[in-house]
Write a protein that holds these residues in place. Structure first.
Motif, short mmCIF file in Angstrom:
data_model
loop_
_atom_site.label_atom_id
_atom_site.label_comp_id
_atom_site.label_asym_id
_atom_site.label_seq_id
_atom_site.Cartn_x
_atom_site.Cartn_y
_atom_site.Cartn_z
N ASP A 114 0.83 -1.20 0.00
CA ASP A 114 0.00 0.00 0.00
C ASP A 114 0.87 1.26 0.00
N ILE A 115 0.72 2.08 -1.04
CA ILE A 115 1.56 3.28 -1.15
C ILE A 115 1.22 4.33 -0.12
N GLU A 116 0.06 4.22 0.55
CA GLU A 116 -0.30 5.18 1.58
C GLU A 116 -0.06 4.66 2.99
N SER A 117 0.46 3.45 3.10
CA SER A 117 0.68 2.88 4.43
C SER A 117 2.02 3.36 4.98
N TYR A 118 1.98 3.84 6.22
CA TYR A 118 3.21 4.24 6.89
C TYR A 118 3.61 3.22 7.95
N TYR A 119 2.94 2.08 7.93
CA TYR A 119 3.23 1.04 8.89
C TYR A 119 4.30 0.12 8.33
N THR A 121 5.97 -4.00 8.72
CA THR A 121 5.71 -5.32 9.27
C THR A 121 6.62 -5.55 10.48
N ALA A 122 6.25 -6.50 11.30
CA ALA A 122 7.08 -6.84 12.47
C ALA A 122 8.47 -7.29 12.01
N GLU A 123 8.51 -8.04 10.92
CA GLU A 123 9.81 -8.51 10.41
C GLU A 123 10.69 -7.34 9.97
N ALA A 124 10.07 -6.37 9.28
CA ALA A 124 10.84 -5.21 8.83
C ALA A 124 11.31 -4.38 10.03
N TRP A 125 10.44 -4.22 11.02
CA TRP A 125 10.80 -3.46 12.22
C TRP A 125 11.98 -4.13 12.93
N ARG A 133 14.93 2.87 13.06
CA ARG A 133 13.67 2.87 13.80
C ARG A 133 13.33 4.28 14.29
N ALA A 134 14.34 5.00 14.73
CA ALA A 134 14.10 6.37 15.21
C ALA A 134 13.58 7.25 14.07
N VAL A 135 14.14 7.07 12.88
CA VAL A 135 13.68 7.84 11.71
C VAL A 135 12.24 7.44 11.38
N ALA A 136 11.93 6.16 11.44
CA ALA A 136 10.56 5.69 11.16
C ALA A 136 9.56 6.28 12.15
N VAL A 137 9.94 6.33 13.42
CA VAL A 137 9.05 6.91 14.44
C VAL A 137 8.92 8.42 14.22
N PHE A 138 10.04 9.08 13.93
CA PHE A 138 10.01 10.52 13.68
C PHE A 138 9.12 10.85 12.49
#
Length: 155
Positions: A114-119, A121-125, A133-138
């Motif tokens: 999904d091009i609009e998903s900012y989530y 997967t657990a595996e990717a995390w 991870r800090a950049v993803a949270v920011f």
């Protein structure tokens, strides 16, 4: 599973009649924006900015409804209603193209497709380093989504 595109891309998803509450809402949005712009010089700048931020966000919601076939049966009429660029960020045609592409996925909000998903997967995390991870949270903060996201988006 039925594809989501059949309900959003084709004109078969049109409402059976004009949805007047949405038309009235559009008038309120455009009237409010006009009123703030016209009297903005007589109120504190921060009040104008705050009011316009709410109105522009509300307009984004109206645009979303219009690209999904509301409030009119006519795609052209919905485009006319939603195309006024109050936010000055993204043209309605670009938003429609990208948002409807988002709906072409079999599973909406699947972070792998999904091009609009900012989530993620657990595996990717779990595979991310702490700085990544800090950049993803920011990236999920209002600051980043509003100030950094638009200039770096691929339009």
């Amino acid at each position: 599973m039925e594809r989501a595109t059949s309900a959003v891309n084709a004109d078969d998803a049109k409402p059976s009649r004009t949805e007047w509450p949405t038309v009235v809402l559009a008038a309120v949005i455009y009237g409010s924006w006009s009123a703030v712009v016209l009297v903005g010089g007589r109120m504190p700048w921060w009040a104008s900015v705050a009011l316009l931020a709410v109105i522009v966000a509300w307009h984004g919601s109206l645009q979303h409804e219009c690209l999904h076939g509301h409030p009119f049966r006519s795609r052209r009429a919905n485009t006319v209603l939603a195309s006024v660029p109050l936010g000055l960020r993204l043209s309605f045609d670009v938003y429609r193209r990208d948002h409807l592409r988002h709906h072409s996925d079999e599973i909406l909000t699947d972070p792998r497709a999904d091009i609009e998903s900012y989530y993620v997967t657990a595996e990717a995390w779990n595979a991310m380093s702490r700085p990544t991870r800090a950049v993803a949270v920011f990236h999920q903060t209002l600051f980043c989504r509003v100030l950094i996201g638009p200039p770096t988006a691929n339009y």
